[in-house]
Design a protein around this motif. Sequence first.
Motif, short mmCIF file in Angstrom:
data_model
loop_
_atom_site.label_atom_id
_atom_site.label_comp_id
_atom_site.label_asym_id
_atom_site.label_seq_id
_atom_site.Cartn_x
_atom_site.Cartn_y
_atom_site.Cartn_z
N LEU A 204 0.82 -1.21 0.00
CA LEU A 204 0.00 0.00 0.00
C LEU A 204 0.85 1.26 0.00
N ILE A 205 1.96 1.24 0.74
CA ILE A 205 2.83 2.42 0.76
C ILE A 205 3.45 2.64 -0.61
N LYS A 206 3.79 1.57 -1.32
CA LYS A 206 4.32 1.72 -2.68
C LYS A 206 3.31 2.46 -3.57
N LYS A 207 2.05 2.14 -3.40
CA LYS A 207 1.02 2.78 -4.22
C LYS A 207 0.76 4.22 -3.79
N TYR A 208 0.68 4.45 -2.48
CA TYR A 208 0.24 5.76 -1.97
C TYR A 208 1.38 6.65 -1.48
N TYR A 209 2.61 6.25 -1.76
CA TYR A 209 3.76 7.07 -1.35
C TYR A 209 3.60 8.47 -1.91
N SER A 210 3.87 9.49 -1.09
CA SER A 210 3.52 10.86 -1.48
C SER A 210 4.71 11.77 -1.73
N TYR A 211 5.93 11.21 -1.73
CA TYR A 211 7.12 12.02 -1.96
C TYR A 211 7.87 11.53 -3.19
N GLU B 245 -3.05 16.94 -7.27
CA GLU B 245 -3.32 15.50 -7.28
C GLU B 245 -2.01 14.75 -7.42
N ILE B 246 -1.63 13.99 -6.40
CA ILE B 246 -0.36 13.25 -6.43
C ILE B 246 -0.58 11.91 -7.15
N PRO B 247 0.24 11.61 -8.15
CA PRO B 247 0.10 10.32 -8.86
C PRO B 247 0.41 9.12 -7.95
N PHE B 248 -0.13 7.98 -8.30
CA PHE B 248 0.18 6.75 -7.56
C PHE B 248 1.56 6.24 -7.95
N PHE B 249 2.13 5.40 -7.10
CA PHE B 249 3.40 4.72 -7.34
C PHE B 249 4.54 5.69 -7.66
N LEU B 250 4.62 6.75 -6.85
CA LEU B 250 5.69 7.74 -7.02
C LEU B 250 7.07 7.14 -6.77
N ASP B 251 7.13 6.19 -5.85
CA ASP B 251 8.44 5.68 -5.42
C ASP B 251 8.99 4.72 -6.46
N TRP C 2 7.46 6.17 6.92
CA TRP C 2 7.24 4.74 6.69
C TRP C 2 5.85 4.30 7.15
N LYS C 3 4.98 5.28 7.44
CA LYS C 3 3.61 4.95 7.85
C LYS C 3 2.64 5.22 6.70
N LEU C 4 1.73 4.29 6.48
CA LEU C 4 0.70 4.46 5.45
C LEU C 4 -0.18 5.65 5.79
N SER C 5 -0.55 5.80 7.06
CA SER C 5 -1.43 6.90 7.48
C SER C 5 -0.81 8.26 7.15
N PHE C 6 0.50 8.38 7.25
CA PHE C 6 1.19 9.63 6.95
C PHE C 6 1.00 10.01 5.48
N HIS C 7 1.17 9.07 4.59
CA HIS C 7 1.08 9.37 3.15
C HIS C 7 -0.36 9.62 2.72
N LEU C 8 -1.30 8.93 3.31
CA LEU C 8 -2.70 9.19 2.98
C LEU C 8 -3.12 10.60 3.43
N GLU C 9 -2.65 11.00 4.60
CA GLU C 9 -2.95 12.36 5.08
C GLU C 9 -2.26 13.40 4.22
N ASN C 10 -1.05 13.11 3.80
CA ASN C 10 -0.29 14.02 2.95
C ASN C 10 -1.00 14.21 1.60
N ARG C 11 -1.52 13.12 1.05
CA ARG C 11 -2.27 13.18 -0.20
C ARG C 11 -3.56 13.98 -0.03
N LYS C 12 -4.22 13.79 1.11
CA LYS C 12 -5.47 14.51 1.37
C LYS C 12 -5.22 16.02 1.41
N LYS C 13 -4.17 16.44 2.10
CA LYS C 13 -3.84 17.87 2.20
C LYS C 13 -3.50 18.45 0.82
N SER C 14 -2.74 17.67 0.04
CA SER C 14 -2.37 18.13 -1.31
C SER C 14 -3.61 18.29 -2.19
#
Length: 345
Positions: free
Chosen positions: A292-299, A339-345, A321-333
Amino acid sequence: MKQNSYIQNILHYFSQLDWDRLYFYLKEEYAYQDTSKEIFLSKVKKIFQAHIQMGDTELILTKGQCKSKICDNCGKSGYRFIGNNSRNYIDLIFETSGDDITDIYDCSDFSTKTDSGKLERNYHIFIEKDEAITFNKSPEYWAKVNSANMAYDELISNPPKEIDYEGLSYWVEKYTFTNKTIGRFSVFNPKMKWSHFSELYDDLYKFKSYIDLYGSRFNIENTNLEQITTEEDLINWVIGTETLYEQVPFGINIEKENENYYALDKIIILVGDRLSHVSKFHLDHSSHREQLIKKYYSYTKQEEREIYSRENEADNHNEIWKLSFHLENRKKSKELGVEIPFFLD
């Protein structure tokens, strides 16, 4: 034909990875790196074995000296020994008197007179506190060492022993006094001949406490995971169990091979329902969170490097390294219209 000197012979045995001749000819009457010949050469043997495993058939000698301005050995001469295949190396200072070697010791700030070329891993010789010749090995000291070895050998073997929760609890309780006598493990304590036991005891004591604290929740979460059918539910499960996953003691590494669950880098096999529930939860959580982090990574890689380069962002180093962190980061963006693309990493 001119016969090689004693020093030349010792250097030749080093270069040829010839531990047997080195052991035979190196003199007993001197201390090497403040320890006995036997202990010093036991460390050298492990380095030789590492070179051989990397395909080295000899070590190339390059002369040099200690260049550390804060070291009493600055300017003293020695050699860099470089693996002819691996390019792994070790730097050693040789103190001599005439054609005699009076000391050999590791140097961590070494400069060669000629270019050493491309280098890989730097090997070092570490002498522990109770390996020094000046250390007083009293009867009390040996009692601690013997007790620690007995406790360690009861649990750790090759091949690994199986242990269930009851066996784990029994071992921890049985050796409470031994651990108390030796003193609680800390990475800041000097390493001693009982450190292998005290580190093991510390890891397993914390592991048992972790299991006791969360009780049957592992089995409950495993059952909840089996009932999940959507990605949204999986995300909620991973976020909801992040704290449970992250509370596992630092030294406990759980992995699975075939049907066995292993802990502590495969030195024990975890069996029985209670430990199997813990193992299954950790492996499943780790696998799903990673995907999930691979998909929703926000950096982006550049943003990640910038975060790690800023000291005041230390808290984000763990959060990243937390999924919750990246989901919140995407929400704020998204709220800002980005709109942050999926699979950024």
